[in-house]
Design a protein around this motif. Structure first.
Motif, PDB file in Angstrom:
ATOM      1  N   CYS A  28      80.009  45.164   1.672  1.00 58.51           N
ATOM      2  CA  CYS A  28      80.079  44.485   0.500  1.00 58.51           C
ATOM      3  C   CYS A  28      79.470  43.005   0.427  1.00 58.51           C
ATOM      4  N   TYR A  29      79.466  42.409   1.759  1.00 57.53           N
ATOM      5  CA  TYR A  29      78.936  40.849   1.947  1.00 57.53           C
ATOM      6  C   TYR A  29      78.168  41.111   3.133  1.00 57.53           C
ATOM      7  N   VAL A  30      77.036  40.433   2.989  1.00 60.87           N
ATOM      8  CA  VAL A  30      75.990  40.215   4.267  1.00 60.87           C
ATOM      9  C   VAL A  30      75.976  38.795   4.071  1.00 60.87           C
ATOM     10  N   ILE A  31      76.256  38.041   5.284  1.00 59.52           N
ATOM     11  CA  ILE A  31      76.522  36.597   5.515  1.00 59.52           C
ATOM     12  C   ILE A  31      75.154  36.368   6.512  1.00 59.52           C
ATOM     13  N   PHE A  32      74.404  35.190   6.200  1.00 61.61           N
ATOM     14  CA  PHE A  32      73.368  34.854   7.072  1.00 61.61           C
ATOM     15  C   PHE A  32      73.784  33.207   7.394  1.00 61.61           C
ATOM     16  N   GLY A  33      74.000  33.219   8.760  1.00 63.80           N
ATOM     17  CA  GLY A  33      74.101  31.870   9.400  1.00 63.80           C
ATOM     18  C   GLY A  33      72.921  31.207   9.661  1.00 63.80           C
ATOM     19  N   LEU A  53      73.805  35.798  12.509  1.00 62.29           N
ATOM     20  CA  LEU A  53      73.790  34.286  13.065  1.00 62.29           C
ATOM     21  C   LEU A  53      72.850  33.939  13.773  1.00 62.29           C
ATOM     22  N   HIS A  54      72.040  32.917  13.311  1.00 58.10           N
ATOM     23  CA  HIS A  54      70.994  31.880  14.125  1.00 58.10           C
ATOM     24  C   HIS A  54      71.687  30.835  14.631  1.00 58.10           C
ATOM     25  N   LEU A  55      71.840  30.842  16.219  1.00 61.65           N
ATOM     26  CA  LEU A  55      72.727  30.065  17.018  1.00 61.65           C
ATOM     27  C   LEU A  55      71.917  28.711  17.139  1.00 61.65           C
ATOM     28  N   GLY A  56      70.681  28.719  16.880  1.00 64.12           N
ATOM     29  CA  GLY A  56      70.155  27.455  17.242  1.00 64.12           C
ATOM     30  C   GLY A  56      69.894  26.516  16.080  1.00 64.12           C
ATOM     31  N   CYS A  57      68.931  25.788  15.709  1.00 72.54           N
ATOM     32  CA  CYS A  57      68.635  24.744  14.851  1.00 72.54           C
ATOM     33  C   CYS A  57      68.876  25.419  13.517  1.00 72.54           C
TER      34      CYS A  57
END
Length: 113
Positions: free
Chosen positions: A54-59, A109-113
Protein backbone atom coordinates in the motif's frame (compact mmCIF):
# COMPACT_ATOMS: atom_id res chain seq x y z
CA UNK A 1 11.31 -6.35 11.82
CA UNK A 2 13.16 -4.62 14.64
CA UNK A 3 15.22 -1.60 13.66
CA UNK A 4 17.75 -0.95 16.39
CA UNK A 5 19.66 2.02 15.05
CA UNK A 6 20.27 4.42 12.20
CA UNK A 7 23.32 6.58 11.60
CA UNK A 8 24.93 8.14 8.56
CA UNK A 9 26.09 5.18 6.46
CA UNK A 10 24.63 2.44 8.67
CA UNK A 11 21.38 0.85 9.79
CA UNK A 12 21.09 -1.95 12.33
CA UNK A 13 18.17 -4.33 11.85
CA UNK A 14 17.61 -7.29 14.16
CA UNK A 15 21.20 -7.18 15.34
CA UNK A 16 22.73 -7.06 11.88
CA UNK A 17 24.54 -4.00 10.58
CA UNK A 18 24.05 -2.84 6.98
CA UNK A 19 26.42 -0.28 5.51
CA UNK A 20 24.94 -0.11 2.02
CA UNK A 21 21.59 1.31 1.01
CA UNK A 22 18.82 -1.14 1.90
CA UNK A 23 15.41 -2.32 0.82
CA UNK A 24 13.10 -3.15 3.71
CA UNK A 25 10.47 -5.49 2.37
CA UNK A 26 8.44 -8.22 4.01
CA UNK A 27 11.49 -10.39 4.62
CA UNK A 28 15.02 -9.70 5.83
CA UNK A 29 16.56 -6.41 4.63
CA UNK A 30 18.56 -6.62 1.44
CA UNK A 31 21.14 -4.38 -0.19
CA UNK A 32 19.67 -1.96 -2.68
CA UNK A 33 21.71 -0.69 -5.61
CA UNK A 34 20.79 1.84 -8.25
CA UNK A 35 22.12 2.46 -11.71
CA UNK A 36 22.88 6.05 -10.71
CA UNK A 37 23.88 6.81 -7.12
CA UNK A 38 21.53 9.68 -6.32
CA UNK A 39 18.72 8.98 -8.78
CA UNK A 40 15.96 6.36 -8.45
CA UNK A 41 14.59 5.03 -11.72
CA UNK A 42 11.83 2.50 -12.25
CA UNK A 43 14.38 -0.20 -13.13
CA UNK A 44 15.94 0.26 -9.67
CA UNK A 45 12.78 -0.65 -7.76
CA UNK A 46 10.21 -2.25 -10.05
CA UNK A 47 10.97 -5.91 -9.32
CA UNK A 48 11.29 -5.39 -5.57
CA UNK A 49 7.82 -3.91 -4.95
CA UNK A 50 5.30 -6.54 -3.83
CA UNK A 51 1.96 -6.57 -5.66
CA UNK A 52 -0.04 -6.12 -2.45
CA UNK A 53 1.89 -3.18 -0.95
CA UNK A 54 0.00 0.00 0.00
CA UNK A 55 2.94 2.33 0.69
CA UNK A 56 6.41 2.69 -0.78
CA UNK A 57 8.71 4.92 1.22
CA UNK A 58 11.91 6.41 -0.12
CA UNK A 59 14.53 7.61 2.34
CA UNK A 60 16.37 10.20 0.27
CA UNK A 61 19.46 10.37 2.47
CA UNK A 62 20.37 12.38 5.52
CA UNK A 63 20.43 15.63 3.54
CA UNK A 64 17.79 14.58 1.02
CA UNK A 65 20.13 14.46 -1.96
CA UNK A 66 18.66 11.36 -3.64
CA UNK A 67 15.89 12.09 -6.17
CA UNK A 68 13.02 9.79 -7.09
CA UNK A 69 12.19 9.94 -10.80
CA UNK A 70 8.70 11.21 -11.71
CA UNK A 71 8.29 7.96 -13.69
CA UNK A 72 8.58 5.98 -10.44
CA UNK A 73 6.01 8.15 -8.69
CA UNK A 74 3.64 7.91 -11.67
CA UNK A 75 4.01 4.12 -11.83
CA UNK A 76 3.21 3.76 -8.13
CA UNK A 77 0.19 6.05 -8.32
CA UNK A 78 -1.13 4.15 -11.34
CA UNK A 79 -0.96 0.99 -9.23
CA UNK A 80 -2.80 2.70 -6.36
CA UNK A 81 0.30 2.75 -4.15
CA UNK A 82 1.11 5.76 -1.99
CA UNK A 83 4.63 7.11 -2.52
CA UNK A 84 6.38 8.88 0.35
CA UNK A 85 9.70 10.69 -0.10
CA UNK A 86 11.47 11.94 3.02
CA UNK A 87 14.96 12.33 4.38
CA UNK A 88 16.05 8.92 5.63
CA UNK A 89 15.58 9.45 9.40
CA UNK A 90 12.01 10.71 8.87
CA UNK A 91 11.32 8.02 6.26
CA UNK A 92 12.32 5.34 8.75
CA UNK A 93 9.98 6.85 11.35
CA UNK A 94 7.13 6.84 8.82
CA UNK A 95 7.93 3.25 7.85
CA UNK A 96 7.86 2.08 11.47
CA UNK A 97 4.65 4.01 12.20
CA UNK A 98 2.81 2.51 9.20
CA UNK A 99 4.16 -0.95 9.94
CA UNK A 100 2.97 -0.59 13.53
CA UNK A 101 -0.53 0.18 12.22
CA UNK A 102 -0.50 -3.07 10.25
CA UNK A 103 -0.09 -1.41 6.85
CA UNK A 104 1.64 -3.19 3.98
CA UNK A 105 4.69 -1.00 3.49
CA UNK A 106 8.19 -1.25 2.04
CA UNK A 107 11.07 1.19 2.21
CA UNK A 108 14.07 2.00 0.06
CA UNK A 109 16.64 3.75 2.23
CA UNK A 110 19.65 5.74 1.08
CA UNK A 111 22.02 5.70 4.04
CA UNK A 112 24.38 8.43 2.88
CA UNK A 113 23.97 12.05 1.94
Amino acid sequence: MVIEGLAFGEIVVQGKSYRDDVFLGYEEPQPWHRMESHQVELEDVHELIPSDVCYVIFGTGFTGRMVVSPAVVKHLHERGIACVEQKTPQALETYEKLLGRGQKVVAFLHLGC
